[in-house]
Write a protein that holds these residues in place. Structure first.
Motif, mmCIF file in Angstrom:
data_model
loop_
_atom_site.group_PDB
_atom_site.id
_atom_site.type_symbol
_atom_site.label_atom_id
_atom_site.label_comp_id
_atom_site.label_asym_id
_atom_site.label_seq_id
_atom_site.Cartn_x
_atom_site.Cartn_y
_atom_site.Cartn_z
ATOM 1 N N MET A 14 74.505 35.561 -36.884
ATOM 2 C CA MET A 14 74.296 35.512 -35.440
ATOM 3 C C MET A 14 75.568 35.148 -34.689
ATOM 4 O O MET A 14 75.534 34.982 -33.474
ATOM 5 C CB MET A 14 73.120 34.610 -35.073
ATOM 6 C CG MET A 14 73.243 33.177 -35.416
ATOM 7 S SD MET A 14 71.800 32.185 -34.848
ATOM 8 C CE MET A 14 70.500 32.696 -35.938
ATOM 9 N N LYS A 107 72.219 32.698 -40.115
ATOM 10 C CA LYS A 107 71.084 33.618 -40.002
ATOM 11 C C LYS A 107 69.866 33.005 -39.315
ATOM 12 O O LYS A 107 69.079 33.716 -38.714
ATOM 13 C CB LYS A 107 70.691 34.138 -41.372
ATOM 14 C CG LYS A 107 71.776 35.006 -41.998
ATOM 15 C CD LYS A 107 71.391 35.427 -43.392
ATOM 16 C CE LYS A 107 72.363 36.350 -44.056
ATOM 17 N NZ LYS A 107 73.759 36.033 -43.955
ATOM 18 N N LEU A 130 67.516 35.850 -37.116
ATOM 19 C CA LEU A 130 67.941 37.247 -37.050
ATOM 20 C C LEU A 130 66.885 38.123 -37.696
ATOM 21 O O LEU A 130 66.299 37.748 -38.709
ATOM 22 C CB LEU A 130 69.247 37.438 -37.827
ATOM 23 C CG LEU A 130 70.531 37.008 -37.156
ATOM 24 C CD1 LEU A 130 71.707 37.332 -38.068
ATOM 25 C CD2 LEU A 130 70.720 37.643 -35.807
ATOM 26 N N LEU A 137 70.647 44.561 -35.148
ATOM 27 C CA LEU A 137 70.263 43.178 -35.379
ATOM 28 C C LEU A 137 69.702 42.624 -34.079
ATOM 29 O O LEU A 137 70.254 42.859 -33.004
ATOM 30 C CB LEU A 137 71.475 42.329 -35.772
ATOM 31 C CG LEU A 137 71.933 42.414 -37.213
ATOM 32 C CD1 LEU A 137 73.162 41.547 -37.414
ATOM 33 C CD2 LEU A 137 70.826 41.979 -38.150
ATOM 34 N N LEU A 139 68.304 38.972 -32.299
ATOM 35 C CA LEU A 139 68.195 37.524 -32.374
ATOM 36 C C LEU A 139 66.886 37.146 -31.685
ATOM 37 O O LEU A 139 66.710 37.410 -30.492
ATOM 38 C CB LEU A 139 69.380 36.859 -31.668
ATOM 39 C CG LEU A 139 69.373 35.341 -31.576
ATOM 40 C CD1 LEU A 139 69.457 34.723 -32.969
ATOM 41 C CD2 LEU A 139 70.518 34.862 -30.705
#
Length: 185
Positions: A14, A107, A130, A137, A139
Motif C-alpha cells: 500500500m 499489505k 489491499l 490494487l 485499498l
C-alpha cells in the motif's frame, strides 16, 4: 502479473498515493453522527468530500505506518511505530491513544484509536487492507466506531484506488498539523 513461488499473484504494497473512489463505499455520515458531530458540520463534510478529492499518501514498512491525509477538511500527517501506543494530549487535558498493528506489513494495518468526541469517548478500529480487483490494487478502509457511553456503533467502508500525478494543495479550510506529523515515541 508477478507471481510468488507457489503460482499465487503477488499483491504489492500500500506504499504510494491513493485517492478515494467516490463511486463506491459508504458515506461518512453514520461515523460522524456516532461521534456526535452536528448536522451542519456533517453536511459541510459531505459537500467537501463530493467537491474535492480525498488523498492518502502511505509509507509502510516492518516498523512504521505513516500516512498523510489530504482533503477539503483534513491535512494531517500521522507516523506510528507498529505495536507501540501513541498518546496525544488534547485541549482540556483530554487524551487520545492510537495503536497500529500489522500481521502483514505493507499489505494490511489495523489502527485502534480511543478518543474524546462531542458525546463521550469513542473507540475506532480503522482497518486498511489491499485487495486485487482484476489488474488494479484497491485499498479498502473499514472504519468501525463505537460510542463507549451509549453503545452506538457504526461501520463505514471506503475504497481507494492508486493515484498518479499531482496532488493538489490542501484547502485553506483543512485542519491538522500541516507539515508536522504526529509521531509515536
Amino acid at each position: 502479473m508477478p507471481t510468488s513461488g507457489h503460482g499465487q499473484p503477488v499483491l504489492g504494497t500500500m506504499n504510494g498515493t491513493w485517492i478515494l473512489d467516490k463511486r463506491r463505499g459508504s458515506s461518512m455520515r453514520g461515523y460522524l453522527e456516532t461521534m456526535g458531530v452536528t448536522e451542519l458540520a456533517i453536511e459541510a463534510h459531505e459537500k467537501g468530500e463530493s467537491d474535492h478529492d480525498t488523498i492518502n499518501i502511505i509509507e509502510f514498512n516492518d516498523e512504521y505506518f505513516k500516512i498523510k491525509k489530504i482533503s477539503r477538511v483534513t491535512d494531517l500527517g500521522l507516523e506510528l511505530r507498529l505495536g507501540q501506543e501513541f498518546r496525544q494530549t488534547l485541549p482540556g487535558d483530554r487524551v487520545k491513544t492510537v495503536l497500529a498493528t500489522s500481521d502483514s506489513p505493507g499489505k494490511s494495518v489495523k489502527i485502534v484509536s480511543r478518543m474524546p468526541t462531542m458525546n463521550g469517548i469513542a473507540t475506532v478500529v480503522d482497518t486498511k487492507t489491499l485487495q486485487r480487483e482484476g489488474n488494479i490494487l484497491v485499498l479498502v478502509q473499514t472504519l468501525v466506531i463505537r460510542n463507549e457511553r451509549n453503545g452506538k456503533e457504526h461501520t463505514t467502508v471506503r475504497y481507494f484506488i492508486p493515484h498518479h500525478g499531482e496532488v493538489a494543495a490542501p484547502a485553506v479550510t483543512a485542519k491538522g498539523p500541516t507539515g508536522k506529523p504526529m509521531r509515536s515515541r
